[in-house]
Motif scaffolding. Sequence first.
Motif, short mmCIF file in Angstrom:
data_model
loop_
_atom_site.label_atom_id
_atom_site.label_comp_id
_atom_site.label_asym_id
_atom_site.label_seq_id
_atom_site.Cartn_x
_atom_site.Cartn_y
_atom_site.Cartn_z
N PHE A 15 -50.96 -70.79 3.76
CA PHE A 15 -50.47 -72.18 3.02
C PHE A 15 -50.20 -73.21 4.35
O PHE A 15 -50.47 -74.27 3.60
CB PHE A 15 -49.27 -71.57 2.84
CG PHE A 15 -48.36 -72.31 2.14
CD1 PHE A 15 -48.32 -73.15 0.75
CD2 PHE A 15 -47.52 -73.61 2.36
CE1 PHE A 15 -47.92 -73.95 -0.15
CE2 PHE A 15 -46.59 -74.34 1.53
CZ PHE A 15 -47.51 -74.62 0.59
N ALA A 16 -50.10 -73.01 5.33
CA ALA A 16 -49.72 -73.90 6.11
C ALA A 16 -50.90 -74.47 6.29
O ALA A 16 -50.80 -76.17 6.94
CB ALA A 16 -49.04 -73.23 7.16
N SER A 19 -51.85 -76.95 3.91
CA SER A 19 -50.84 -78.37 3.34
C SER A 19 -50.98 -79.53 4.88
O SER A 19 -50.88 -80.60 4.39
CB SER A 19 -49.72 -77.76 3.30
OG SER A 19 -49.09 -76.48 3.77
N SER A 20 -51.29 -78.57 5.80
CA SER A 20 -51.31 -79.23 6.79
C SER A 20 -52.71 -80.54 6.69
O SER A 20 -53.15 -81.22 7.22
CB SER A 20 -51.41 -79.28 7.97
OG SER A 20 -51.99 -77.72 8.43
N ILE A 22 -54.19 -81.06 4.28
CA ILE A 22 -54.38 -82.27 2.51
C ILE A 22 -54.05 -82.95 3.83
O ILE A 22 -53.64 -84.79 3.41
CB ILE A 22 -53.41 -81.47 2.02
CG1 ILE A 22 -54.16 -80.25 1.00
CG2 ILE A 22 -53.27 -82.63 1.19
CD1 ILE A 22 -53.77 -80.00 -0.21
N ALA A 23 -52.28 -83.11 4.65
CA ALA A 23 -51.46 -84.12 4.82
C ALA A 23 -51.88 -85.12 6.31
O ALA A 23 -51.99 -86.35 6.16
CB ALA A 23 -50.50 -83.37 5.38
N ASN A 40 -51.89 -77.59 11.91
CA ASN A 40 -53.76 -77.39 10.97
C ASN A 40 -53.80 -76.19 12.27
O ASN A 40 -54.45 -74.68 11.99
CB ASN A 40 -54.39 -78.43 10.83
CG ASN A 40 -55.74 -78.11 10.16
OD1 ASN A 40 -54.78 -76.51 9.76
ND2 ASN A 40 -56.55 -78.68 9.35
#
Lengths: 177, 102
Positions: A15-16, A19-20, A22-23, A40
């Motif tokens: 998940f990290a 999501s990173s 996508i960030a 990431n």
Amino acid sequence: MGNVVVWIVWVGAAFACLSSAIAVVTFRNPFYSALALIGNLGSLAVLYLLLSAEFVAAAQVLVYAGAVMVMFLFVIAYVGSEGDAPLAGGPSWQAIGSVTAAGAILVEVIVAIGVTAHGKLSHSPHVHAYFGGPSQIGRLFLTNHLLAFEVTSIVLLAAAVGGVVLGHHSRRVDAGA
Amino acid sequence: MQGPSVAWYLGVAAALFSIGALGVLLRRSPLIVLLSLEIMLNGGNLALIAFARHNGEASGQVFAIAVMAVAASEVVVGLGLIVAMSRRKLALDVDRMNELRG
């Protein structure tokens, strides 16, 4: 019991990681994108550890999250962190096209994995405790993959020469201008 | 092998690769294009290491380290280009870099 812990760590790291990523793509300021990429790379190192690739995980943190990202942050501080807003002013044709293309790549890869896997990916062999350790990686580099090891040194030399040439050229232009 | 099977790792690798491809296609700042390229390379690395674990053969990890070396070289040349662009007062926008001349 150990299985549950591994699953929890895997879900957190995956998940990290996603999501990173996508960030990185959505942040406006390149400085924040670079910081998200460090997160990431760190969570990817956790996934590498779960795959018993200890040496690669250590190299990832030292080389990537350490050296390469420090260089990135220096350059971003040097050229200024003016960003572009990727989705400002409503969706453009370019934005729609790139989202479609990226989604098509994702679907294609997942379909290819699902078609060819046939359940063969569910059972992995048991590996020794030294699997992926520095001694095994070093032995492989100096026996089976010696040519790749030597070619890597040529690639790094070419990159160093390229960096020097690019920097030198722009300095001469500055003096002439 | 405890925990998720290799297929789950491959799913994460595919998602990382497509997120990176989205960044390369969508963003105009060359710095963020380079960062997205790093994400794509890391997706490939994760797949290599997952298959290395699946086959019980550490050669995939050796390939991943070679990919990391190539990625570091690519960053050196890419950042050199960006610094050269910035010194020539060119706009840091890949859409406006559309001619090779001087």
